[in-house]
Design an enzyme around this catalytic site. Structure first.
Site, PDB file in Angstrom:
ATOM      1  N   SER A  74       0.841  -1.199   0.000  1.00  0.00           N
ATOM      2  CA  SER A  74       0.000   0.000   0.000  1.00  0.00           C
ATOM      3  C   SER A  74       0.872   1.243   0.000  1.00  0.00           C
ATOM      4  O   SER A  74       1.828   1.343   0.782  1.00  0.00           O
ATOM      5  CB  SER A  74      -0.891   0.024   1.248  1.00  0.00           C
ATOM      6  N   SER A  75       0.555   2.206  -0.870  1.00  0.00           N
ATOM      7  CA  SER A  75       1.205   3.513  -0.889  1.00  0.00           C
ATOM      8  C   SER A  75       2.708   3.362  -1.136  1.00  0.00           C
ATOM      9  O   SER A  75       3.104   2.881  -2.189  1.00  0.00           O
ATOM     10  CB  SER A  75       0.884   4.263   0.407  1.00  0.00           C
ATOM     11  N   SER A  76       3.559   3.744  -0.198  1.00  0.00           N
ATOM     12  CA  SER A  76       4.990   3.538  -0.382  1.00  0.00           C
ATOM     13  C   SER A  76       5.292   2.063  -0.610  1.00  0.00           C
ATOM     14  O   SER A  76       6.182   1.704  -1.387  1.00  0.00           O
ATOM     15  CB  SER A  76       5.764   4.052   0.837  1.00  0.00           C
TER      16      SER A  76
ATOM     17  N   ALA B 132       3.263   0.062  -2.114  1.00  0.00           N
ATOM     18  CA  ALA B 132       2.840  -0.198  -3.491  1.00  0.00           C
ATOM     19  C   ALA B 132       3.935   0.216  -4.465  1.00  0.00           C
ATOM     20  O   ALA B 132       4.179  -0.459  -5.473  1.00  0.00           O
ATOM     21  CB  ALA B 132       1.547   0.547  -3.791  1.00  0.00           C
TER      22      ALA B 132
ATOM     23  N   HIS C 178      -6.616   8.268  -0.885  1.00  0.00           N
ATOM     24  CA  HIS C 178      -5.364   7.547  -0.644  1.00  0.00           C
ATOM     25  C   HIS C 178      -5.404   6.884   0.729  1.00  0.00           C
ATOM     26  O   HIS C 178      -5.555   7.575   1.725  1.00  0.00           O
ATOM     27  CB  HIS C 178      -4.199   8.534  -0.697  1.00  0.00           C
TER      28      HIS C 178
END
Length: 304
Positions: free
Chosen positions: A147-149, A151, A288
């Site tokens: 997820s996020s970083s 990802a 996000h």
């Protein structure tokens, strides 16, 4: 680095990740999270945590689950569904833990963007090979998600170590190499990329990914890309650029997907399918990050 922008990324990621609903399951976790410190070469001091379910399958699969900024391996164990799902399907979960004070991943340095380059990606790859050896895991059933970083790092892992992974799911990230620092900054922030202003062709994006493991001609992981339409941390253009990248890698015509399915996998989500190896899932009205769809991950990974 623009500090205010980076702080917004950190704070937004933390708050939204903690609020995300995850798939509910009747199966409960019966194993325990363990830290591993002797998994081999660890050039960037990445932490390794592992969850082995009590009903471990014979020749089990592996899921590498990579946390967001401000997160940790134990934190992602707590607020993602993968350990619970492992009790149902018998796979092992690896939770890498960022060595940096902000909890983000290095997706910017030349080292991490190079196969066996000595960066974060190298450390995570070594966790995978250690786990395969230690537990007799099935090397054809190794998957990566984040997820996020995390990802972003998932895309990097798929590019730098394609031979290790069969499939990946990417929850609100950016293309592999989009955060590249021309000053070789480790764990660097790239506002131009984050704001969706790094735009190029599928062919160019593919060349960036392929250069991370120069000369590699083997199989590559199937990619499933999630992103939200109102993401103001990693802007929605990053969804299109990531899909371009993997379409280019797989040789699909980005401009002519096989089909698009409305309200899939749920209302206001649209799934675009370029072929067996690439799906993009765009979530209208979602910020996000996109919530983890654990059951859908299990389908994409072939466990369900």
């Amino acid at each position: 680095m623009l500090l205010s922008t980076h702080l917004l990324f950190v704070i937004t990621t933390l708050v939204t990740s903690l609020l995300h609903p995850i798939d509910g399951h009747a199966v409960k976790r019966s194993g325990s999270l363990q830290q591993v410190t002797d998994f081999g070469d660890n050039p960037t001091n990445v932490g390794m945590y592992i969850y082995v379910p009590n009903n471990l399958a014979s020749n089990p699969g592996i899921v590498v689950a990579i946390h967001y900024c401000t997160g940790t391996g134990p934190g992602y164990y707590g607020d993602s569904p993968y350990a619970t799902l492992s009790e149902q399907y018998g796979f092992i979960v690896i939770y890498p833990s960022s060595p940096y004070s902000g909890g983000c991943w290095d997706v910017s340095s030349q080292a991490t963007l190079t196969h066996n380059g000595g960066g974060n990606s190298n450390s995570i790859a070594n966790m995978v090979t250690w786990t395969i050896s230690k537990y007799g895991a099935d090397s054809s059933k190794v998957f990566v998600t984040g997820s996020s970083s995390g990802a972003m790092m998932t895309n990097v892992m798929a590019a730098t170590y394609p031979e290790l992974f069969a499939a990946a799911t990417v929850y609100s990230g950016v293309s592999a190499g989009c955060f590249y620092s021309n000053t070789n900054q480790v764990d660097g922030w790239n506002s131009t990329c984050a704001q969706g202003d790094v735009i190029t062709t599928p062919e160019h994006w593919a060349s960036i990914a392929e250069a991370m493991y120069s000369g590699y001609s083997g199989s590559r992981p199937r990619m499933q890309i999630y992103h939200g339409s109102i993401d103001t941390t990693l802007y929605p253009q990053n969804y299109y650029e990531t899909c371009k990248q993997w379409a280019g890698v797989f040789g699909y015509d980005y401009s002519a997907p096989e089909k698009t399915e409305a309200n899939t996998p749920q209302t206001n989500y649209e799934t675009t399918i370029w072929g067996d190896s690439l799906q993009g899932i765009f979530a209208t009205g979602v910020g996000h990050t996109v919530p983890i769809h654990g059951d859908k991950d299990m389908e994409w990974f072939g466990f369900a």
